[in-house]
Design a protein around this motif. Structure first.
Motif, PDB file in Angstrom:
ATOM      1  N   ILE A  57      12.677 -42.455 -36.288  1.00 18.22           N
ATOM      2  CA  ILE A  57      14.123 -42.475 -36.516  1.00 18.22           C
ATOM      3  C   ILE A  57      14.834 -42.453 -35.161  1.00 18.22           C
ATOM      4  N   ASP A  58      15.464 -43.568 -34.840  1.00 19.91           N
ATOM      5  CA  ASP A  58      16.042 -43.750 -33.505  1.00 19.91           C
ATOM      6  C   ASP A  58      17.045 -42.656 -33.140  1.00 19.91           C
ATOM      7  N   GLY A  59      17.856 -42.265 -34.098  1.00 21.06           N
ATOM      8  CA  GLY A  59      18.921 -41.303 -33.790  1.00 21.06           C
ATOM      9  C   GLY A  59      18.535 -39.844 -34.010  1.00 21.06           C
ATOM     10  N   ARG A  66      10.104 -34.869 -37.421  1.00 24.82           N
ATOM     11  CA  ARG A  66       8.800 -34.450 -37.972  1.00 24.82           C
ATOM     12  C   ARG A  66       8.997 -33.623 -39.243  1.00 24.82           C
ATOM     13  N   THR A  67       9.874 -32.641 -39.154  1.00 32.20           N
ATOM     14  CA  THR A  67      10.117 -31.764 -40.307  1.00 32.20           C
ATOM     15  C   THR A  67      10.722 -32.540 -41.473  1.00 32.20           C
ATOM     16  N   ALA A 201      12.863 -41.514 -51.821  1.00 29.77           N
ATOM     17  CA  ALA A 201      12.707 -40.161 -51.271  1.00 29.77           C
ATOM     18  C   ALA A 201      12.707 -40.169 -49.744  1.00 29.77           C
ATOM     19  N   HIS A 202      12.456 -41.332 -49.129  1.00 34.48           N
ATOM     20  CA  HIS A 202      12.468 -41.426 -47.662  1.00 34.48           C
ATOM     21  C   HIS A 202      13.865 -41.796 -47.169  1.00 34.48           C
ATOM     22  N   GLN A 203      14.852 -41.083 -47.653  1.00 30.87           N
ATOM     23  CA  GLN A 203      16.247 -41.467 -47.402  1.00 30.87           C
ATOM     24  C   GLN A 203      16.627 -41.385 -45.927  1.00 30.87           C
ATOM     25  N   ALA A 204      16.212 -40.318 -45.241  1.00 28.46           N
ATOM     26  CA  ALA A 204      16.580 -40.179 -43.823  1.00 28.46           C
ATOM     27  C   ALA A 204      15.987 -41.331 -43.016  1.00 28.46           C
ATOM     28  N   GLY A 208      18.004 -44.335 -41.169  1.00 33.84           N
ATOM     29  CA  GLY A 208      17.759 -44.539 -39.744  1.00 33.84           C
ATOM     30  C   GLY A 208      17.432 -45.983 -39.398  1.00 33.84           C
ATOM     31  N   LEU A 209      16.897 -46.729 -40.361  1.00 37.73           N
ATOM     32  CA  LEU A 209      16.573 -48.133 -40.096  1.00 37.73           C
ATOM     33  C   LEU A 209      17.831 -48.954 -39.861  1.00 37.73           C
TER      34      LEU A 209
END
Ligand SMILES: [Zn+2]
Length: 252
Positions: A57-59, A66-67, A201-204, A208-209
Motif C-alpha cells: 500500500i503506497d500511502g 502489515r497489521t 475484505a481487502h478494502q484497504a 490503496g491501488l
C-alpha cells in the motif's frame, strides 16, 4: 478461429489442503471461491502467507500495512470457511527463489501434512503473452513446488525434524491457480459470491491501488465466466496441476 480447449475437473478425493501464497489478496483474485466450495464439502484448508503484504500500500507504512493486511486476510479466510492462517513473515516485494524460501515452505508442509498444496500462478505472465506476473509470485510458486517434495525427505532440512515434526511425503499434487498453463478447473457457481466477499475484505488494499471504479464482482465475474465456459459450468476457477505421486496418470 482457434478453439479454446476444454478444461478437466480437478480431483476432489482429498481431505487436507495447504495454500501457500506470497501476499494477502493473492487467493482472493480468483481462487477463493474454489476454497469456499471445498470447505463447504467438509475439507480442511489452511492458509500460509509467505509475507504480510506490508509493501503493498503506497500511502501506508509497512508497519501499519502489515497489521491491516493480516487482519483483512483473516477476514477473507473466515468468509470462505478457513480458520487456520499463518504468516511466515518474509519480506514483501523482495522474495528470492532459493533454499531459504524452500526451507520455510517445507516447514509449513511438514506442520500441516496436506494432500494437496495450492499456490498462485508462477509462470512469467498471466496470459502466456504480455501480462507480466510479479516476482514474489514466481519465487513463491516455484519454491512451493519444490518444498512439497522437500518435505518428504528426512535428509533435506533435517534441523526441522524432531519430536514435533516429521517428514511428510503425502502431497499428491500441487495446483497453481490462474496459470496460463491450466488444464483443470473446478465449478464455483455456488460459491462465487463468497469469493467476491473475500476480495471485498481487502478494502484497504483495494483503496490503496487507486483503481477508480474497481468492482470486485465485475472483475471476478469476467474470468470465472470464461473459465466456466471451458468447464461446462456458469463459473469456475482454473488451476495448473503438477503431480508428485509415482505412477500418476493424465486422468488423476
Ligand atoms: Zn500478490
Amino acid at each position: 478461429m482457434t478453439e479454446i480447449p476444454a478444461l478437466k475437473q480437478l480431483r476432489e478425493d482429498w481431505e487436507r489442503a495447504l495454500v501457500v501464497v506470497a501476499h494477502p489478496d493473492d487467493m482472493e483474485f480468483g481462487a477463493a471461491a474454489a476454497v469456499a466450495r471445498w470447505t463447504g464439502q467438509g475439507k480442511h484448508v489452511v492458509y500460509c502467507l509467505v509475507t504480510s503484504g506490508e509493501a503493498g500500500i503506497d500511502g501506508m507504512s509497512p508497519d501499519e500495512a502489515r497489521t491491516v493486511r493480516e487482519e483483512e486476510q483473516r477476514e477473507s479466510c473466515r468468509i470462505v470457511g478457513v480458520d487456520a492462517v499463518e504468516f511466515l513473515g518474509l519480506p514483501d516485494g523482495v522474495l528470492e527463489y532459493g533454499v531459504p524460501l524452500r526451507r520455510a515452505i517445507a516447514g509449513a508442509v511438514r506442520r500441516h501434512r496436506p494432500e494437496i498444496v495450492i499456490t498462485n500462478n508462477f509462470r512469467d505472465t498471466w496470459d502466456g503473452a504480455y501480462a507480466l506476473n510479479q516476482a514474489d509470485h514466481i519465487a513463491t510458486g516455484r519454491a512451493t513446488l519444490d518444498a512439497a517434495r522437500d518435505a518428504g525427505n528426512r535428509w533435506v532440512f533435517p534441523e526441522q525434524l524432531g519430536e514435533e515434526l516429521e517428514p511428510w511425503g503425502g502431497v499428491k499434487q500441487v495446483w497453481a491457480a490462474a496459470s496460463p498453463g491450466a488444464r483443470h478447473a473446478v465449478d464455483t457457481s455456488d460459491t462465487f459470491e463468497k469469493g467476491v466477499q473475500s476480495l471485498r475484505a481487502h478494502q484497504a488494499y483495494i483503496d490503496g491501488l487507486g483503481w477508480t471504479d474497481f468492482d470486485p464482482a465485475e472483475f471476478l465475474e469476467g474470468a470465472a465466466r470464461m473459465t466456466g465456459t471451458r468447464l461446462g459450468s456458469t463459473f469456475a476457477s482454473a488451476f495448473e496441476v503438477f503431480r508428485l505421486e509415482w505412477g500418476a496418470t493424465e486422468d488423476d
